[in-house]
Design an enzyme around this catalytic site. Structure first.
Site, PDB file in Angstrom:
ATOM      1  N   GLY A  17       0.993 -22.401  11.699  1.00  0.00           N
ATOM      2  CA  GLY A  17       0.300 -21.512  10.756  1.00  0.00           C
ATOM      3  C   GLY A  17      -1.108 -21.225  11.220  1.00  0.00           C
ATOM      4  N   GLY A  21      -6.921 -22.184   7.687  1.00  0.00           N
ATOM      5  CA  GLY A  21      -6.991 -23.589   8.089  1.00  0.00           C
ATOM      6  C   GLY A  21      -6.636 -23.776   9.551  1.00  0.00           C
ATOM      7  N   GLU A 177      -9.219  -7.842  -9.146  1.00  0.00           N
ATOM      8  CA  GLU A 177      -9.636  -6.925  -8.082  1.00  0.00           C
ATOM      9  C   GLU A 177      -8.644  -5.771  -7.934  1.00  0.00           C
ATOM     10  OE1 GLU A 177     -12.363  -9.916  -5.380  1.00  0.00           O
ATOM     11  OE2 GLU A 177     -10.242  -9.881  -4.957  1.00  0.00           O
ATOM     12  N   ALA A 322      -9.997 -19.908   0.702  1.00  0.00           N
ATOM     13  CA  ALA A 322     -10.210 -19.885   2.151  1.00  0.00           C
ATOM     14  C   ALA A 322     -11.248 -20.924   2.625  1.00  0.00           C
ATOM     15  CB  ALA A 322     -10.611 -18.473   2.575  1.00  0.00           C
TER      16      ALA A 322
END
Ligand SMILES: Cc1cc2nc3c(=O)[nH]c(=O)nc-3n(C[C@H](O)[C@H](O)[C@H](O)COP(=O)(O)OP(=O)(O)OC[C@H]3O[C@@H](n4cnc5c(N)ncnc54)[C@H](O)[C@@H]3O)c2cc1C
Length: 438
Positions: A17, A21, A177, A322
């Protein structure tokens, strides 16, 4: 520290991934005596916080995503594999890749993030897609733009109203948003483009099961955000859980609303890292790691980011955002380097919360820095500068700054492209289909 027979070979780190991270972990290993293999099922690193701007035609896909091979071009010790991981043989120390090779590791870092969760109603997914990947964003963009196009040619007033009704389920930052940007798209950008409909009549309905929007933010800021949304025409519905989603609309609090666009922004579920490792997990599937981010009983395996649940020193869970994933990636890289230097002592990860930000509309945002809370235009500027700062590369920073300047000054959203899906087709050409797919 290397397992296996060849003691002179370099330590093998596999990172699964390359989201926030994973990228921070591989960056933190630059210069370390390791060979790194990155495995991701997509060929790009994605800046998810701006996905909603792709979905609402404000930005294009290449402005918020970078090919992983491009990011690693100057890292000869890093090998990138495109493939979906399906499991881990923890005793054999190999990662299993769908239709791919077995990938051996000495240290494994799993950073596979999260996915949508429909709280046991997976059957809603086709009617209420979520936003997680670039494909999700371009599919949503298509859906939203086609709804306006279909409304332009629709002669039945009820059907036209349903086409011009946009429902967003879940009033966290993504829902807020999305709702604000769709309202501005309908109100400011599109009216000049259409002749038979007034796009300003579009309804944008934000439905939240809880008592207020932006549950993670300070109450005053959330109240400001709600007022701001309402001023730009968003209808905010609180305390009304959704009980059904279909192709024709949504049911919430016993009421049915006809809507041809429903967007799911209500819940996420971890990727199946815990199942791969047969490790303990919470109800959202997030793996319960030890304080040093390793898997219980497996010090050679780290799991980070949205795939884990971990308590911060204040007893609250580290949020699935994040900065948390990035800090964890950095911590893991440091731990690996330290171990290779002969210091195996586990060190707990300490999360530092820098603040929470959300954009509400073109000139409004909220920022919660703890002691300092900002709202309005100043917050919007800080929000914009912070996001541009965190993007990768000068080209993307300039491109996004320019796109935003255009939206800010001219209400122009240049990414209004309908791609994917079927070409335009009349209703009557689709026998047996009650509602044409958007
Ligand atoms: C729409 C949206 C808006 C957001 N807005 C914000 C925001 O404004 N601010 C903020 O801080 N956070 C925001 N977040 C949350 C933030 O993006 C996540 O917390 C963060 O991305 C988590 O990082 P991660 O590394 O754990 O996972 P991710 O960044 O999700 O990366 C996971 C990676 O793993 C790969 N992967 C997954 N499964 C497999 C598999 N089986 N095999 C191979 N590869 C796999 C994926 O392709 C992906 O590249 C938002 C998220 C979304 C979806």
């Amino acid at each position: 520290m290397r397992s296996g027979t060849d003691a002179s070979a370099r330590h093998r780190v596999v990172i699964v991934g390359l989201g926030f991270g994973g990228l921070e972990a591989v960056n933190g290993l630059a210069g370390a005596p390791v060979d790194v293999t990155l495995i991701d099922r997509r060929n790009h690193h994605l800046f998810q916080p701006l996905l909603y701007q792709v979905a609402t035609a404000s930005l294009s896909t290449s402005e918020i995503a970078w090919p992983i091979r491009f990011l690693m071009e100057r890292r000869p010790e890093v090998t990138t594999l495109l493939g979906a991981v399906t499991g881990v043989d923890v005793d054999g120390r190999v990662v299993l890749v769908e239709d791919g090779p077995l990938v051996p590791y000495d240290t494994l870092v799993i950073a596979t993030g999260a996915q949508h969760a429909y709280f046991g109603h997976d059957e809603w997914e086709p009617f209420a897609p979520g936003l997680k990947t670039l494909e999700d964003a371009t599919t949503l963009r298509r859906h939203i733009l086609v709804a306006f196009e279909r409304a332009e040619i629709e002669t039945d007033p009820q059907a036209r109203t349903a086409l011009l009704t946009f429902v967003i389920i879940g009033a966290g930052p993504t829902g807020v948003e999305l709702a604000g940007t769709i309202a501005e798209l309908a109100r400011d950008t599109l009216p000049r483009d259409f002749r038979r409909i007034d796009t300003r009549t579009a309804r944008v309905v934000l439905i939240e099961a809880g008592p207020r929007i932006l549950g993670g933010f300070d109450e005053g800021l959330a109240a400001y955000a709600q007022r701001s949304l309402e001023e730009i025409g968003v209808e905010v519905v609180l305390n009304r859980p959704v009980s059904n989603c279909t192709a024709d609309g949504v049911v919430f609090g016993g009421e049915r609303l006809a809507a041809r666009t429903i967007i799911w922004a209500a819940g996420v579920m971890s990727s199946p890292a815990a199942a791969w490792l047969d490790a303990p997990a919470d109800r959202a599937g997030r793996l319960q790691v030890l304080p040093d981010l390793t898997v219980p009983g497996r010090p050679e395996i780290f799991v980070i980011g949205d795939a884990v649940v971990l308590e911060a020193p204040d007893g609250k869970p580290v949020p699935g955002i994040a900065p948390a994933a990035k800090q964890q990636g950095k911590h893991v890289a440091k731990t690996i380097v330290r171990r290779l230097g002969g210091d195996p002592a586990p060190r707990p990860f300490h999360y530092k919360h820098a603040g929470s930000l959300a954009q509400i509309g073109k000139r409004r945002a909220i920022i919660d820095f703890g002691a300092i809370k900002l709202r309005g235009a100043l917050a919007w500027w800080i929000w914009g500068i912070a996001h541009i700062y965190f993007l990768i590369g000068l080209r993307n920073r300039l491109a996004i700054a320019l796109s935003w300047l255009w939206i800010y000054t001219r209400n122009q959203r240049s990414a209004r492209l309908i791609t994917q899906g079927q070409p335009a087709r009349r209703h009557s050409e689709t026998p047996g289909v009650h509602q044409p797919p958007l």
